[in-house]
Design a protein around this motif. Structure first.
Motif, PDB file in Angstrom:
ATOM      1  N   ILE A 184      35.068 112.400  54.383  1.00 60.99           N
ATOM      2  CA  ILE A 184      35.409 111.149  53.716  1.00 60.99           C
ATOM      3  C   ILE A 184      36.068 110.162  54.684  1.00 60.99           C
ATOM      4  CG2 ILE A 184      37.747 111.661  52.923  1.00 60.99           C
ATOM      5  CD1 ILE A 184      34.927 110.256  50.721  1.00 60.99           C
ATOM      6  N   GLU A 185      36.681 110.684  55.763  1.00 63.80           N
ATOM      7  CA  GLU A 185      37.345 109.796  56.727  1.00 63.80           C
ATOM      8  C   GLU A 185      36.340 108.952  57.506  1.00 63.80           C
ATOM      9  OE1 GLU A 185      39.601 113.807  56.904  1.00 63.80           O
ATOM     10  OE2 GLU A 185      37.563 113.077  56.580  1.00 63.80           O
ATOM     11  N   THR A 186      35.074 109.392  57.539  1.00 64.01           N
ATOM     12  CA  THR A 186      34.056 108.630  58.279  1.00 64.01           C
ATOM     13  C   THR A 186      33.379 107.596  57.383  1.00 64.01           C
ATOM     14  OG1 THR A 186      32.223 110.149  57.812  1.00 64.01           O
ATOM     15  CG2 THR A 186      33.622 110.658  59.710  1.00 64.01           C
ATOM     16  N   VAL A 187      33.724 107.586  56.093  1.00 65.16           N
ATOM     17  CA  VAL A 187      33.159 106.619  55.150  1.00 65.16           C
ATOM     18  C   VAL A 187      34.024 105.361  55.178  1.00 65.16           C
ATOM     19  CG1 VAL A 187      32.606 106.151  52.738  1.00 65.16           C
ATOM     20  CG2 VAL A 187      32.202 108.429  53.693  1.00 65.16           C
ATOM     21  N   PHE A 188      33.413 104.220  55.492  1.00 62.75           N
ATOM     22  CA  PHE A 188      34.200 102.991  55.612  1.00 62.75           C
ATOM     23  C   PHE A 188      33.905 101.978  54.516  1.00 62.75           C
ATOM     24  CE2 PHE A 188      30.514 102.600  58.400  1.00 62.75           C
ATOM     25  CZ  PHE A 188      29.981 101.371  58.070  1.00 62.75           C
ATOM     26  N   TYR A 189      32.919 102.264  53.673  1.00 62.22           N
ATOM     27  CA  TYR A 189      32.647 101.379  52.534  1.00 62.22           C
ATOM     28  C   TYR A 189      31.941 102.177  51.453  1.00 62.22           C
ATOM     29  CZ  TYR A 189      31.130  97.369  49.764  1.00 62.22           C
ATOM     30  OH  TYR A 189      30.937  96.482  48.751  1.00 62.22           O
ATOM     31  N   LYS A 190      32.312 101.923  50.181  1.00 58.41           N
ATOM     32  CA  LYS A 190      31.704 102.674  49.086  1.00 58.41           C
ATOM     33  C   LYS A 190      31.660 101.830  47.826  1.00 58.41           C
ATOM     34  CE  LYS A 190      31.987 106.930  46.408  1.00 58.41           C
ATOM     35  NZ  LYS A 190      31.974 106.237  45.114  1.00 58.41           N
ATOM     36  N   THR A 191      30.551 101.924  47.108  1.00 56.09           N
ATOM     37  CA  THR A 191      30.393 101.337  45.782  1.00 56.09           C
ATOM     38  C   THR A 191      30.089 102.492  44.834  1.00 56.09           C
ATOM     39  OG1 THR A 191      27.993 101.030  45.747  1.00 56.09           O
ATOM     40  CG2 THR A 191      29.298  99.370  46.940  1.00 56.09           C
ATOM     41  N   ALA A 241      19.046  97.842  44.398  1.00 54.43           N
ATOM     42  CA  ALA A 241      19.706  96.562  44.654  1.00 54.43           C
ATOM     43  C   ALA A 241      21.054  96.766  45.339  1.00 54.43           C
ATOM     44  CB  ALA A 241      19.880  95.799  43.344  1.00 54.43           C
ATOM     45  N   ASP A 242      21.807  97.744  44.875  1.00 60.88           N
ATOM     46  CA  ASP A 242      23.127  97.990  45.447  1.00 60.88           C
ATOM     47  C   ASP A 242      23.018  98.524  46.869  1.00 60.88           C
ATOM     48  OD1 ASP A 242      26.162  98.325  44.650  1.00 60.88           O
ATOM     49  OD2 ASP A 242      25.600 100.122  45.760  1.00 60.88           O
ATOM     50  N   LEU A 243      22.032  99.385  47.121  1.00 60.21           N
ATOM     51  CA  LEU A 243      21.846  99.966  48.452  1.00 60.21           C
ATOM     52  C   LEU A 243      21.617  98.880  49.490  1.00 60.21           C
ATOM     53  CD1 LEU A 243      21.469 102.738  49.995  1.00 60.21           C
ATOM     54  CD2 LEU A 243      19.011 102.372  49.685  1.00 60.21           C
ATOM     55  N   PHE A 244      20.724  97.929  49.181  1.00 61.93           N
ATOM     56  CA  PHE A 244      20.416  96.888  50.161  1.00 61.93           C
ATOM     57  C   PHE A 244      21.508  95.813  50.210  1.00 61.93           C
ATOM     58  CE2 PHE A 244      16.332  98.943  49.887  1.00 61.93           C
ATOM     59  CZ  PHE A 244      15.891  98.897  51.206  1.00 61.93           C
ATOM     60  N   LYS A 245      22.179  95.584  49.104  1.00 58.92           N
ATOM     61  CA  LYS A 245      23.329  94.674  49.125  1.00 58.92           C
ATOM     62  C   LYS A 245      24.425  95.248  50.020  1.00 58.92           C
ATOM     63  CE  LYS A 245      26.627  92.360  46.038  1.00 58.92           C
ATOM     64  NZ  LYS A 245      27.076  92.218  44.620  1.00 58.92           N
ATOM     65  N   THR A 246      24.638  96.561  49.910  1.00 60.68           N
ATOM     66  CA  THR A 246      25.616  97.239  50.763  1.00 60.68           C
ATOM     67  C   THR A 246      25.196  97.170  52.223  1.00 60.68           C
ATOM     68  OG1 THR A 246      26.287  98.739  48.987  1.00 60.68           O
ATOM     69  CG2 THR A 246      26.727  99.464  51.238  1.00 60.68           C
ATOM     70  N   ALA A 247      23.899  97.373  52.475  1.00 61.81           N
ATOM     71  CA  ALA A 247      23.388  97.334  53.846  1.00 61.81           C
ATOM     72  C   ALA A 247      23.654  95.982  54.507  1.00 61.81           C
ATOM     73  CB  ALA A 247      21.904  97.654  53.855  1.00 61.81           C
ATOM     74  N   ILE A 248      23.456  94.911  53.767  1.00 60.23           N
ATOM     75  CA  ILE A 248      23.690  93.569  54.309  1.00 60.23           C
ATOM     76  C   ILE A 248      25.170  93.367  54.628  1.00 60.23           C
ATOM     77  CG2 ILE A 248      23.653  91.112  53.736  1.00 60.23           C
ATOM     78  CD1 ILE A 248      21.096  91.715  52.076  1.00 60.23           C
ATOM     79  N   LYS A 249      26.030  93.821  53.725  1.00 57.66           N
ATOM     80  CA  LYS A 249      27.477  93.692  53.933  1.00 57.66           C
ATOM     81  C   LYS A 249      27.906  94.489  55.170  1.00 57.66           C
ATOM     82  CE  LYS A 249      31.770  94.031  51.216  1.00 57.66           C
ATOM     83  NZ  LYS A 249      31.962  92.617  50.917  1.00 57.66           N
ATOM     84  N   VAL A 250      27.385  95.694  55.291  1.00 54.26           N
ATOM     85  CA  VAL A 250      27.713  96.560  56.427  1.00 54.26           C
ATOM     86  C   VAL A 250      27.161  95.964  57.722  1.00 54.26           C
ATOM     87  CG1 VAL A 250      27.235  98.818  57.469  1.00 54.26           C
ATOM     88  CG2 VAL A 250      27.919  98.662  55.059  1.00 54.26           C
ATOM     89  N   GLN A 251      25.936  95.431  57.682  1.00 58.59           N
ATOM     90  CA  GLN A 251      25.321  94.819  58.865  1.00 58.59           C
ATOM     91  C   GLN A 251      26.199  93.709  59.434  1.00 58.59           C
ATOM     92  OE1 GLN A 251      21.435  93.155  58.158  1.00 58.59           O
ATOM     93  NE2 GLN A 251      21.435  92.005  60.063  1.00 58.59           N
ATOM     94  N   LYS A 282      38.480  98.060  58.083  1.00 56.70           N
ATOM     95  CA  LYS A 282      39.382  96.917  58.126  1.00 56.70           C
ATOM     96  C   LYS A 282      38.595  95.614  58.088  1.00 56.70           C
ATOM     97  CE  LYS A 282      43.210  94.944  60.774  1.00 56.70           C
ATOM     98  NZ  LYS A 282      44.070  95.095  61.994  1.00 56.70           N
ATOM     99  N   ILE A 283      37.516  95.538  58.863  1.00 56.30           N
ATOM    100  CA  ILE A 283      36.697  94.315  58.931  1.00 56.30           C
ATOM    101  C   ILE A 283      35.999  94.056  57.589  1.00 56.30           C
ATOM    102  CG2 ILE A 283      34.638  93.282  59.986  1.00 56.30           C
ATOM    103  CD1 ILE A 283      37.097  93.215  61.770  1.00 56.30           C
ATOM    104  N   ILE A 284      35.434  95.107  57.012  1.00 60.46           N
ATOM    105  CA  ILE A 284      34.618  94.935  55.801  1.00 60.46           C
ATOM    106  C   ILE A 284      35.463  94.614  54.575  1.00 60.46           C
ATOM    107  CG2 ILE A 284      34.507  97.251  54.774  1.00 60.46           C
ATOM    108  CD1 ILE A 284      31.422  96.925  54.858  1.00 60.46           C
ATOM    109  N   SER A 285      36.748  94.915  54.656  1.00 62.50           N
ATOM    110  CA  SER A 285      37.636  94.656  53.502  1.00 62.50           C
ATOM    111  C   SER A 285      38.234  93.255  53.534  1.00 62.50           C
ATOM    112  CB  SER A 285      38.770  95.692  53.470  1.00 62.50           C
ATOM    113  OG  SER A 285      39.590  95.574  54.627  1.00 62.50           O
ATOM    114  N   GLN A 286      38.011  92.537  54.617  1.00 57.73           N
ATOM    115  CA  GLN A 286      38.594  91.193  54.738  1.00 57.73           C
ATOM    116  C   GLN A 286      37.847  90.180  53.863  1.00 57.73           C
ATOM    117  OE1 GLN A 286      38.499  90.373  58.957  1.00 57.73           O
ATOM    118  NE2 GLN A 286      40.339  91.595  59.367  1.00 57.73           N
TER     119      GLN A 286
END
Length: 464
Positions: free
Chosen positions: A327-334, A371-381, A460-464
């Motif tokens: 779980i420590e390697t997970v940096f974003y989750k929906t 939809a959520d998978l690719f929305k997440t991918a864009i955010k992570v990208q 940290k970056i993705i939560s801003q």
């Protein structure tokens, strides 16, 4: 339901039953809780003692097994956080008796001076392995019948469904009492892999006599799961009487274990009923009556599409096609997707985005999950490009083994690109095909600390 408030297993490795002699046994308890904490704890201990004598692998206790308050002020005054002495005592009971225990509904104090009605599962090491906070609150006012049951006055509702947990008897899904009136929850849990549904309860006498057994058998039949419902029974105080009939039902709707119903023979002694959980029966029912396969989700949609599932905080890994992802390697989750740092990277910043639900192909996902998978991918990208100072990314889905998929779980590779990172730009596709396969192009695995450090930066970056 109560008058004022309701309120990685890693041991006991087991092989699923082949014959009836190997079927695990459950013990389902029935008691009469009051506002006397010591009295209630004695009843809990009595049920556990009876269960262990029957060689039960899991003991199921009813909703409000910690107490049933006489008024709303007392309900909050007696509540404790999960870090309090009461839960510590429950952990010790599980460990000292070497048994799993489902505490079907305890009063978990919140920061809002309310309480969650919390279903807690503790394994035989004394570890919390399941936490579910009741979703549906019982608010009913019928003045002409002198019925005023407003659970929301003191109880805060849960915000998500908890995925079924692995247990010695199968995949165990957690619910509480009034939840049984909502078949959508049962179906969502079945679609998430549930084999046993649980409804620990403090059902009122009037509604119990009319609906208790009918509702529970209906949930078993429609979900094709075992149903286990521990129960309160008898008179708790001047205003509250519970129906009883703790029960175990098989996936065909047959009662395979039950305790007595309420009668005029108060007071009641703590009792248990036992039953064997034969998962081969579940497999047979589902094979002969494949209703899940026959659902017309193309016409009326899927329950799970709009269901919000959350993993308990205590979960330390996520399952990625049979691989445990720390779980420590997970940096974003929906509720439907999660992003994590990669063990073997084609380029620096190469991360993965996966569906939460185990699905092999994109076509196995629901429209909401896609939809959520690719929305997440864009955010992570965007986050990865910012961290690695890139202005482009290669985004790849290897959808099936012939496309290079080595982990049979839908996932997206996101690789930040820089000018000149490959002599020929499209050479990256050759490398992604071979980066985790034995051979000269196989990338060396990164250490966990490196993955965690990268996850911390991205988080940290993705939560801003």
């Amino acid at each position: 339901m109560q008058l004022f408030i309701k309120s990685t297993w890693n041991v006991m490795k087991f092989v699923r039953p082949i014959t009836s002699k190997m079927n695990p046994k459950v013990a389902v308890g029935q008691m009469t809780a009051t506002s006397d904490l010591n009295h209630n704890l004695k009843q809990v201990k009595c049920i556990i003692e009876k269960a262990t004598k029957e060689n039960a692998q899991i003991v199921f206790l009813p909703e409000a097994c910690d107490y049933i308050a006489e008024n709303k002020e007392q309900a909050i005054k007696l509540a404790e956080p999960l870090s309090g002495p009461r839960v510590t005592e429950y952990k010790n009971l599980a460990k000292s008796n070497n048994v799993w225990i489902s505490f079907g509904g305890i009063h978990e104090l919140t920061a809002n001076n309310k309480a969650f009605n919390t279903h807690l599962v503790i394994n035989n090491l004394g570890e919390i392995v399941g936490i579910y906070r009741k979703l549906h609150l019982f608010n009913v006012k019928i003045p002409e019948e002198n019925i005023f049951l407003v659970e929301s006055k003191t109880v805060e509702s849960g915000k998500s469904i908890v995925p079924p947990i692995e247990s010695p008897i199968g995949k165990l899904a957690l619910s509480i009492c009034y939840d049984m009136r909502f078949p959508e929850l049962a179906i969502a849990l079945r679609q998430k892999g549930a084999e046993i549904l649980t409804y620990p309860s403090a059902f009122t006498h009037a509604t119990g006599a009319a609906h208790w057994e009918i509702l529970l058998r209906a949930r078993a039949i429609e979900s094709q799961c075992f149903v286990i419902a521990a129960a309160q029974i008898g008179r708790h105080n001047e205003k509250r009487i519970s129906y009883g009939q703790a029960i175990v039902i098989d996936p065909w709707g047959k009662i395979i274990g039950e305790c007595e119903k309420h009668s005029d023979s108060d007071p009641y002694e703590p009792t248990v009923c036992t039953a064997e959980i034969d998962l081969t029966k579940l497999e047979t029912v589902r094979k002969k009556m494949p209703v899940i396969e026959h659902k017309r989700t193309d016409i009326y949609g899927s329950i799970i599409e709009n269901s919000i599932f959350e993993l308990p905080k205590e979960v330390s890994t996520l399952n990625f096609g049979g691989i445990k992802i720390p779980i420590e390697t997970v940096f974003y989750k929906t509720p439907y997707s999660y992003a994590f740092t990669n063990l073997r990277c084609v380029v620096p910043g190469h991360v993965l985005v996966s569906s939460v639900r185990e699905s092999k192909r994109l076509s196995d996902l629901t429209p909401t999950e896609v939809a959520d998978l690719f929305k997440t991918a864009i955010k992570v990208q965007k986050a990865v490009e910012e961290v690695y100072k890139a202005t482009s990314s290669t985004v790849v889905v290897q959808d099936g083994p012939e496309a290079g998929q080595t982990v049979k779980h839908v996932h997206i590779h996101i690789m930040p690109r820089k000018e000149g990172d490959f002599v020929f730009n499209d050479e990256i596709y050759k490398h992604i095909q071979q980066h985790d396969k034995e051979g000269p192009n196989m990338k060396p695995p990164r250490c966990l600390e490196e993955q965690k450090a990268e996850a911390d930066i991205l988080r940290k970056i993705i939560s801003q």
